[in-house]
Design a protein around this motif. Structure first.
Motif, mmCIF file in Angstrom:
data_model
loop_
_atom_site.group_PDB
_atom_site.id
_atom_site.type_symbol
_atom_site.label_atom_id
_atom_site.label_comp_id
_atom_site.label_asym_id
_atom_site.label_seq_id
_atom_site.Cartn_x
_atom_site.Cartn_y
_atom_site.Cartn_z
ATOM 1 N N UNK A 1 9.918 -14.425 -14.792
ATOM 2 C CA UNK A 1 9.269 -13.120 -14.774
ATOM 3 C C UNK A 1 10.124 -11.961 -15.242
ATOM 4 N N UNK A 2 11.353 -11.851 -14.752
ATOM 5 C CA UNK A 2 12.163 -10.682 -15.091
ATOM 6 C C UNK A 2 12.677 -10.668 -16.534
ATOM 7 N N UNK A 3 13.221 -11.763 -17.073
ATOM 8 C CA UNK A 3 13.646 -11.712 -18.475
ATOM 9 C C UNK A 3 12.505 -11.456 -19.456
ATOM 10 N N UNK A 4 11.285 -11.868 -19.086
ATOM 11 C CA UNK A 4 10.142 -11.707 -19.988
ATOM 12 C C UNK A 4 9.366 -10.418 -19.744
ATOM 13 N N UNK A 5 9.858 -9.567 -18.838
ATOM 14 C CA UNK A 5 9.094 -8.384 -18.441
ATOM 15 C C UNK A 5 9.063 -7.296 -19.503
ATOM 16 N N UNK A 6 9.999 -7.331 -20.464
ATOM 17 C CA UNK A 6 10.062 -6.280 -21.468
ATOM 18 C C UNK A 6 10.803 -5.049 -20.998
ATOM 19 N N UNK B 1 6.534 -8.314 -15.201
ATOM 20 C CA UNK B 1 6.134 -7.664 -16.444
ATOM 21 C C UNK B 1 5.044 -6.636 -16.222
ATOM 22 N N UNK B 2 4.081 -6.959 -15.358
ATOM 23 C CA UNK B 2 3.015 -6.006 -15.051
ATOM 24 C C UNK B 2 3.571 -4.759 -14.383
ATOM 25 N N UNK B 3 4.552 -4.947 -13.502
ATOM 26 C CA UNK B 3 5.157 -3.806 -12.817
ATOM 27 C C UNK B 3 5.897 -2.894 -13.788
ATOM 28 N N UNK B 4 6.697 -3.486 -14.663
ATOM 29 C CA UNK B 4 7.425 -2.701 -15.666
ATOM 30 C C UNK B 4 6.455 -1.958 -16.566
ATOM 31 N N UNK B 5 5.410 -2.643 -17.002
ATOM 32 C CA UNK B 5 4.418 -2.044 -17.901
ATOM 33 C C UNK B 5 3.710 -0.871 -17.232
ATOM 34 N N UNK B 6 3.276 -1.069 -15.990
ATOM 35 C CA UNK B 6 2.591 -0.001 -15.265
ATOM 36 C C UNK B 6 3.512 1.195 -15.041
ATOM 37 N N UNK C 1 8.046 -15.850 -24.515
ATOM 38 C CA UNK C 1 8.349 -14.978 -23.377
ATOM 39 C C UNK C 1 7.583 -13.664 -23.478
ATOM 40 N N UNK C 2 7.494 -13.119 -24.694
ATOM 41 C CA UNK C 2 6.794 -11.859 -24.878
ATOM 42 C C UNK C 2 5.344 -11.927 -24.441
ATOM 43 N N UNK C 3 4.702 -13.076 -24.632
ATOM 44 C CA UNK C 3 3.297 -13.229 -24.231
ATOM 45 C C UNK C 3 3.173 -13.553 -22.747
ATOM 46 N N UNK C 4 4.018 -14.448 -22.257
ATOM 47 C CA UNK C 4 3.923 -14.871 -20.861
ATOM 48 C C UNK C 4 4.226 -13.716 -19.912
ATOM 49 N N UNK C 5 5.236 -12.904 -20.275
ATOM 50 C CA UNK C 5 5.706 -11.870 -19.368
ATOM 51 C C UNK C 5 4.654 -10.883 -18.939
#
Length: 361
Positions: free
Chosen positions: A277-282, A304-309, A294-298
């Motif tokens: 989760x964390x390496x793929x979060x962006x 990844x959702x938390x970072x994006x939000x 990773x870019x798609x899975x994250x």
């Protein structure tokens, strides 16, 4: 009498004195604390290597895979074809251009995070390359460096400008990644501690206390980063609630696995939330520079959702997405549902006193 006692003693000592068979040794080892301790030694060693490997794989050598960019067609960019071709070559054909009729439409696409850069005609007849540090410092840096180099190679005057810069206290854009990481890790650590130190909590009580530490922990993280350190100017209430939502989701993910797997729940929790989760979060490296899988899975995992939000809440207030909130909600609801349906399997809780026993008392 004495002879009988001596004979019995001799038989007992003889039984204990003979060498144990291999099967008996294994049974004794299996029932001792040494077996789980040995398994934990191996798991911790493997987790350490995988932890380092996952971050190194994602971040050690960021490589562009697909970078959407806007090309403003009016006014036409002088020698634009040469510049675009040079950028394609410099980025190993990873620049994905989308035509926009004017600069206003291109800027709207940038604000909506559909593109990471804008290529347009500059006032002096050259090329203006607008990048967005807030969309990813690593991508903006890569595009800016490539643009200058291509301009020098093709003889095109290139002006690079960051039109969506990061905040001064967060020049590399890592603060949002770290606060999301803190929420993820403290979320499942809180659930572990509830299992250890509040073992007797019933299911509804366990969920309620997870909500409580998530709300308080999210507030503490936001207050430390914004009010105490002044590193990032957060939209405080929204950022606080995103962090609390992340902590609750992470805590319930562990609780779900604890229900299904008992004492080994940390293994899938660590795998989903940290190793993957964390390496793929962006958050540390923007998704266009991550390995494509990773870019798609994250984006479908809680970190990844938390970072994006958090990212859109801080830098793109007028252009936020519902998708990351839906991802967090799906993981939280799914975890709570599994825990509630199979709550009888959860190692915690306290036994209820039967009604007839209570009446008799």
């Amino acid at each position: 009498m004495s002879g009988g006692t001596e004979q019995g003693s001799s038989e007992r000592h003889g039984a204990h004195g003979r060498p144990l068979t291999l099967r008996e040794r294994w049974e004794a080892y299996k029932n001792s604390p040494f077996l789980p301790a040995t398994v934990l030694v191996l798991i911790v060693a493997a987790a350490a290597g995988l932890f380092a490997g996952s971050y190194t794989y994602a971040m050690a050598n960021p490589t562009p895979h697909r970078i959407p960019a806007a090309l403003v067609t009016q006014p036409e960019v002088e020698r634009g074809e040469a510049f675009v071709a040079g950028m394609e070559k410099a980025l190993d054909a990873s620049l994905e251009l989308h035509d926009y009729p004017d600069a206003a439409d291109a800027r709207r696409a940038l604000d909506e995070q559909k593109v990471f850069a804008i290529v347009r005609a500059s006032a002096d007849g050259g090329v203006a390359l607008d990048v967005a540090g807030a969309s990813g410092a690593s991508v903006a840096e890569l595009l800016g460096k490539a643009g200058i180099e291509v301009g020098d190679a093709t003889g095109v005057e290139v002006t690079v400008r960051d039109v969506k810069p990061l905040q001064r206290g967060d020049p590399r854009g890592l603060a949002l990644f770290y606060i999301s990481l803190a929420a993820v890790i403290m979320g499942f650590l809180g659930a572990i501690q509830l299992s250890v130190h509040a073992h007797g909590l019933n299911p509804a009580e366990r969920i309620a206390f997870t909500v409580a530490y998530a709300l308080l922990g999210g507030f503490a993280i936001a207050a430390a980063v914004d009010w105490w350190l002044g590193a990032v100017d957060l939209p405080f209430v929204q950022s606080w609630l995103i962090l609390a939502f992340t902590m609750f989701t992470s805590g319930m993910v562990f609780t779900m696995f604890n229900t299904l797997m008992g004492r080994w729940a940390m293994i899938p929790t660590w795998g989903v939330m940290v190793l993957l989760g964390n390496p793929s979060s962006g958050g540390a490296v923007s998704w266009p520079l991550l390995p494509s899988a990773l870019g798609h899975i994250g984006r479908w995992l809680p970190p990844g959702a938390s970072v994006n939000a958090q990212h859109t809440a801080v830098y793109y207030q007028g252009h936020q997405f519902v998708f990351p909130y839906l991802v967090l909600a799906a993981w939280a609801l799914g975890s709570c549902t599994v825990f509630w349906v199979w709550r009888h399997r959860h190692p915690g809780g306290r036994a209820r006193t039967p009604e007839h026993a209570a009446a008799a008392t």
